[in-house]
Design an enzyme around this catalytic site. Structure first.
Site, PDB file in Angstrom:
ATOM      1  N   TYR A 133       0.819  -1.217   0.000  1.00 52.31           N
ATOM      2  CA  TYR A 133       0.000   0.000   0.000  1.00 52.31           C
ATOM      3  C   TYR A 133       0.856   1.272   0.000  1.00 52.31           C
ATOM      4  CZ  TYR A 133      -4.336  -2.528   0.702  1.00 52.31           C
ATOM      5  OH  TYR A 133      -5.427  -3.345   0.543  1.00 52.31           O
ATOM      6  N   LYS A 180       3.394 -14.357   5.215  1.00 55.05           N
ATOM      7  CA  LYS A 180       3.726 -15.254   4.096  1.00 55.05           C
ATOM      8  C   LYS A 180       5.256 -15.304   4.008  1.00 55.05           C
ATOM      9  CE  LYS A 180       2.391 -17.736   0.509  1.00 55.05           C
ATOM     10  NZ  LYS A 180       1.568 -18.943   0.588  1.00 55.05           N
ATOM     11  N   ASP A 213      -2.530 -17.919   3.708  1.00 52.39           N
ATOM     12  CA  ASP A 213      -3.473 -18.758   2.940  1.00 52.39           C
ATOM     13  C   ASP A 213      -4.125 -19.797   3.848  1.00 52.39           C
ATOM     14  OD1 ASP A 213      -0.811 -19.515   3.012  1.00 52.39           O
ATOM     15  OD2 ASP A 213      -0.758 -20.402   1.017  1.00 52.39           O
ATOM     16  N   ASP A 237      -6.283  -6.191   5.148  1.00 49.01           N
ATOM     17  CA  ASP A 237      -7.416  -5.690   4.377  1.00 49.01           C
ATOM     18  C   ASP A 237      -8.287  -6.855   3.914  1.00 49.01           C
ATOM     19  OD1 ASP A 237      -9.018  -3.880   3.134  1.00 49.01           O
ATOM     20  OD2 ASP A 237      -7.660  -3.423   1.486  1.00 49.01           O
TER      21      ASP A 237
END
Ligand code: NAI
Length: 341
Positions: A133, A180, A213, A237
């Site tokens: 972002y 991740k 995930d 988000d």
């Protein structure tokens, strides 16, 4: 109104799409709660966003920024951001400008709404100023685009600290850092390193790490394992919308963008152009954002009364909006909350 009434100055950005409808609802219930508890509000309202741009040629007027800087507290409806090209998000711009690094999003079931997961109560702490972002994008050539993911020790440590401090103060038992780092070993690796270092200072709080995930699957299989979610900007988000689905949808989940000295409150949802201007929007998410705001400005009595009124309307189940299986419009729901107050 007594002479002792405290007047709070608050910058208001109604926003785009359903924004003006949910903002009007929010203002009227906050005013009603304030009248009951002896506080009053001076709203400094500014048109910002896509519709303001079409009307006045300005997306985020300097006057709005000056007002937020002076008031230190703002509440906003959603603002639309064009997909692909066009102007950049004013939300991202405001979060950067006021260094609102902590996006605090409580996800809590309301009574009377039928979902697969009753009794959800979790908090998302989303880092709000870094990650993809940061908006650092370039076209390397016409066929290759590059977007830079920025993760810093400072940014990661302060959001981790916010989550652990909150957990300690409010009796939350477990924090999951979501990442991740198996793939993004440097950036998400640094984020985890910072979370771990902060966690070591709070031995009374269980600390765990989940890959993002897997987290999505875990959230729909067994959301109850999560208490506090601590994560980066993009994952936060996406997970916020997923979590809103667990409790009945985007019409319900509030949020706060918190910095060292400024706070901007806003719902998780967007401008919902598909239902704008039709008296269909659920203002609960923005009303509950206002509850967070009232706590922030030390008006706990008004906050508690307003939250209790919202919960009463849901528990009775007669005046809820269509997105949660009810049948009334934005205005009738708002009147029901005021009556419950
Ligand atoms: P959205 O959140 O606006 O809508 C997604 C779905 O949820 C739609 O079906 C909508 O009708 C429904 N929904 C959302 N809020 C609702 C409410 N209060 N009551 C009842 N139903 C509600 O997401 P979308 O369509 O992806 O984004 C639309 C625009 O909003 C985009 O321009 C996006 O950039 C902007 N946006 C702005 C945000 C902000 O200002 N904080 C946050 C998210 C999106």
């Amino acid at each position: 109104m007594s002479a002792l009434t405290h007047i709070h100055k608050i910058t208001l950005i109604p926003g785009d799409g359903i924004g003006p409808e949910v903002a009007a609802a929010m203002v009227s219930v906050v005013e009603a709660a304030g009248k009951l508890t002896g506080c009053a509000f001076e709203w400094h309202s500014f048109e910002c966003g896509a519709e303001a741009y079409e009307k006045n040629g300005e997306i985020l007027p300097q006057a709005a920024l000056d007002s937020i800087a002076a008031d230190k507290v703002a509440i906003k409806g959603p603002t639309a951001t064009p997909i692909g090209g066009g102007f950049s998000s004013i939300n991202v711009a405001m979060r950067k400008k006021f260094d609102l690094y902590n996006n605090f999003r409580p996800v809590k079931s309301l009574p009377g709404i039928k979902t697969n997961y009753p009794g959800i109560d979790m908090i998302i702490f989303r880092e709000n100023t870094e990650d993809l972002y940061a908006g650092l994008e370039v076209m390397i050539n016409p066929d290759i685009a590059q977007s830079l993911k920025i993760i810093t020790r400072k940014g990661s440590t302060r959001i981790a600290r916010s989550a652990f401090e909150y957990a300690k103060k409010h009796g939350r038992k477990k924090i999951h850092a979501i990442h991740k780092a198996n793939i993004m070993k440097k950036s998400d690796g640094l984020f985890l390193e910072c979370c771990k270092a902060v966690a070591a200072e709070y031995p009374e709080i269980t600390y765990a790490e989940h890959i993002v995930d897997n987290t999505c699957m875990q959230l729909v299989m067994n959301p109850y394992q999560y208490d506090v979610i601590l994560t980066e900007n993009l994952y936060g988000d996406i997970l916020s919308d997923l979590c809103s689905g667990l409790i009945g949808g985007l019409g319900l989940v509030p949020g706060a963008n918190l910095g060292a000295d400024t706070a901007i409150f806003e719902a998780v949802h967007g401008s919902a152009p598909d239902i704008a201007g039709q008296d269909k929007a659920n203002p609960t998410a923005l009303i509950q954002s206002a509850v967070l705001m009232l706590h922030h400005i030390d008006e706990a009595e008004a906050a508690n009364k307003l939250q209790a009124a919202v919960e009463k309307v849901y528990a009775e189940g007669k005046s809820t909006t269509r997105d949660v299986g009810g049948s009334v419009g934005t205005k009738a729901f708002t009147e029901a909350v005021i009556a419950a107050l």
